[in-house]
Enzyme design. Structure first.
Site, PDB file in Angstrom:
ATOM      1  N   CYS A  34     111.587  42.940  -9.393  1.00 45.52           N
ATOM      2  CA  CYS A  34     110.164  43.240  -9.202  1.00 45.52           C
ATOM      3  C   CYS A  34     109.780  43.222  -7.725  1.00 45.52           C
ATOM      4  O   CYS A  34     108.694  43.645  -7.352  1.00 45.52           O
ATOM      5  CB  CYS A  34     109.285  42.244  -9.937  1.00 45.52           C
ATOM      6  SG  CYS A  34     109.640  42.166 -11.674  1.00 45.52           S
ATOM      7  N   ASP A  36     109.481  40.397  -5.829  1.00 44.78           N
ATOM      8  CA  ASP A  36     108.846  39.150  -5.369  1.00 44.78           C
ATOM      9  C   ASP A  36     109.604  37.944  -5.911  1.00 44.78           C
ATOM     10  O   ASP A  36     109.856  37.866  -7.108  1.00 44.78           O
ATOM     11  CB  ASP A  36     107.409  38.995  -5.914  1.00 44.78           C
ATOM     12  CG  ASP A  36     106.520  40.156  -5.576  1.00 44.78           C
ATOM     13  OD1 ASP A  36     106.195  40.320  -4.403  1.00 44.78           O
ATOM     14  OD2 ASP A  36     106.140  40.893  -6.508  1.00 44.78           O
ATOM     15  N   CYS A  59     106.217  41.110  -0.613  1.00 42.45           N
ATOM     16  CA  CYS A  59     105.333  41.912   0.223  1.00 42.45           C
ATOM     17  C   CYS A  59     104.351  41.021   0.995  1.00 42.45           C
ATOM     18  O   CYS A  59     104.381  39.796   0.874  1.00 42.45           O
ATOM     19  CB  CYS A  59     104.554  42.886  -0.661  1.00 42.45           C
ATOM     20  SG  CYS A  59     103.491  42.047  -1.835  1.00 42.45           S
ATOM     21  N   CYS A 103     100.494  39.027  -7.284  1.00 43.27           N
ATOM     22  CA  CYS A 103     101.041  38.069  -6.306  1.00 43.27           C
ATOM     23  C   CYS A 103     100.322  36.728  -6.420  1.00 43.27           C
ATOM     24  O   CYS A 103     100.934  35.672  -6.291  1.00 43.27           O
ATOM     25  CB  CYS A 103     100.898  38.605  -4.886  1.00 43.27           C
ATOM     26  SG  CYS A 103     101.939  40.038  -4.570  1.00 43.27           S
TER      27      CYS A 103
END
Lengths: 124, 395
Positions: A34, A36, A59, A103
């Site tokens: 994914c 992360d 990110c 996130c």
């Protein structure tokens, strides 16, 4: 898509970066597929989180939410820390683009997972 | 320190000569090219001049050049237009897995209308095997659409070879030449294409203009209906300043194409060698040779592309993590997936695309910043920590 000034500030100078020598609890969430991965370390004394650190692959938003959640939990009692939601992390960062809200979810999950790990270790 | 722009596959700065040509049109030549009085005729002449320049570059006749609003519209017109004209002959289209979304999503839209589409794979360097096109052809195939140069990894496809196959089988052949027009040779007879899509803003022209080359006799129907402009294939009052700017940009780019190609290739190769020498755990995505002169797509292990971009932005360097059109999408690039890069690898991709404003100094600055940025992000990457731990354990 644009990041808030607060997100950029935390991305540029992330707080509490790094590994913790002897953590009371570790939370590891996300996966490389994914894009992360967050690892959150907490140090607990009594019923208070006295320190928090993180390592993150991801990110700008993933790094900023990691940084922010560690800031938010430091000095908090565990009960209070458990009330920190992803929306609170996002809000503290001046909001996140909709596509990056996951996130903040990851940050909340990392924190809860670190606390769970702390309790598991403690009861073991 | 000034900004360094190295995202020229996303878009390019408008050249001063182009801006000047456009400004003349904007200020003094507002006439509608379809009118008979002098200011209309002035616009008509300017439009014709731009069309002549472009036709000359691609070896076409001026009436085979259909101006549009850009690459996306050209791709849509080519594919929908042929599908609409050919639906009684067949319902099968052949394309590739690495096309721009302007082609891929147009094909997907046709699939929802009952069309059958074959998305051909490419090899691990991003090159399509022409023999696979031949094998994919059926009795119902009416269109083959293969991009000339890829926007993300820069690989250049064997268009001329595919063109021969298409011609022999009498199938309409479209190429998306948005990244190659006026930079690489794009003579339509040499490439053997019936349709070719291009865009102005990739060659230092304005945004909002492009053209579709349509070979005489190609069966195609319009998507828009209105006046007689662009042979009724693309009605609407022409974007005269845009087209004039595009013509000027194409003329300038074409004249210096070879020299610029050599200059970019030299800079690009030095950049790659420099990255390779200073940053461990990287890989080049795409073909080492058959690639756009200014494009490097490189994968950095253990870090994520968006972080790299934002960190480099702090050094005033603008690069991309993939296609600019997909930056709002979380899925890893379909192009990198098609060349066999796993999602975790594709997340760490950086696309550097050099252009005419870049200098050797810019390369030096990127080579100075990049190792620092990667090292910094790796310093708190759990993936890197894991790798180092395993390496240590393995002795």
């Amino acid at each position: 898509m644009a990041y808030s000034a607060k997100v950029m500030e935390h991305f540029k100078s992330p707080r509490n970066v790094g590994e913790m020598a002897d953590p009371s609890g570790v939370g590891k969430v996300g996966n490389p597929v994914c894009g992360d991965i967050m690892e959150l370390y907490i140090k607990v004394e009594g019923d208070t989180i006295v320190d928090a650190k993180f390592q993150t692959f991801g990110c700008g938003a993933a790094i900023a939410t990691s940084s922010m959640v560690t800031e938010m939990v430091k000095g908090k009692k565990i009960d209070e820390a458990l009330t920190i939601s992803n929306a609170m992390v996002a809000e503290a960062l001046g909001g996140l683009p909709p596509i990056k809200m996951h996130c903040s979810v990851l940050a909340e999950e990392a924190l809860k997972s670190a606390i769970t790990d702390y309790y598991t270790k403690k009861s073991a | 320190m000034g900004r360094i722009y190295m995202d020229n596959n996303a878009t390019t700065p408008v050249r001063p000569e182009v801006a000047e040509a456009m400004m003349e049109m904007l200020k003094g030549c507002y006439g509608n090219p379809s009118t008979l009085y002098c200011i209309g005729q002035e616009a008509h002449v300017a439009l014709g001049h731009a069309r002549d320049i472009i036709a000359g570059i691609i070896g076409a006749t001026p009436d085979e050049v259909v101006f549009t609003s850009g690459g996306t519209e050209s791709d849509n017109l080519a594919i929908f237009g042929v599908a609409r004209a050919m639906k009684k002959k067949g319902n099968h289209i052949i394309t590739t897995k690495i096309e721009h979304h302007a082609v891929l999503n147009t094909c997907k839209a046709l699939e929802r209308e009952g069309w059958s589409v074959t998305y051909l794979p490419v090899d691990d360097q991003g090159i399509l095997d022409p023999a696979s096109v031949e094998r994919a052809i059926t009795d119902t195939t009416v269109l083959i659409s293969v991009m000339h140069a890829n926007n993300e990894i820069g690989t250049i496809q064997p268009i001329a070879e595919i063109g021969k196959i298409a011609k022999a089988r009498k199938i309409i052949f479209h190429t998306d030449a948005v990244q190659s027009f006026a930079k690489l040779p794009t003579n339509v007879d040499e490439l053997g294409v019936d349709l070719m899509s291009t865009s102005s803003h990739k060659i230092y022209g304005p945004k909002g203009v492009g053209f579709l080359y349509v070979r005489k006799g190609t069966k195609i129907l319009p998507m828009l209906f209105g006046g007689h402009q662009e042979r009724s294939l693309r009605p609407g009052t022409e974007n005269v300043p845009g087209i004039v700017g595009f013509g000027r940009a194409a003329e300038l780019m074409h004249a210096e194409a070879e020299e610029e190609e050599a200059r970019l290739r030299k800079m690009r190769d030095r950049l790659w060698e420099g990255i390779h020498a200073t940053v461990p755990h990287i890989r080049l995505h795409g073909h080492p040779e058959k690639r756009l002169a200014g494009t490097i797509n490189v994968g950095f292990e253990f870090v994520e592309g968006e972080s790299l971009i934002l960190r480099l932005d702090e050094y005033g360097i603008c690069v991309a993590s993939g296609s600019a059109c997909t930056s709002d999408v979380l899925e890893p690039s379909h192009v990198l997936s098609a060349i066999g890069i796993p999602p975790e690898g594709a997340h760490g991709a950086l696309r550097i695309s050099l252009g005419r404003e870049n200098t050797e100094d810019d390369v030096d600055r990127l080579l100075d910043a990049l190792p620092k940025v990667v090292e910094d992000l790796r310093s708190f990457s759990p993936l890197y920590k894991e790798y180092m731990r395993e390496k240590k354990a393995a002795g």
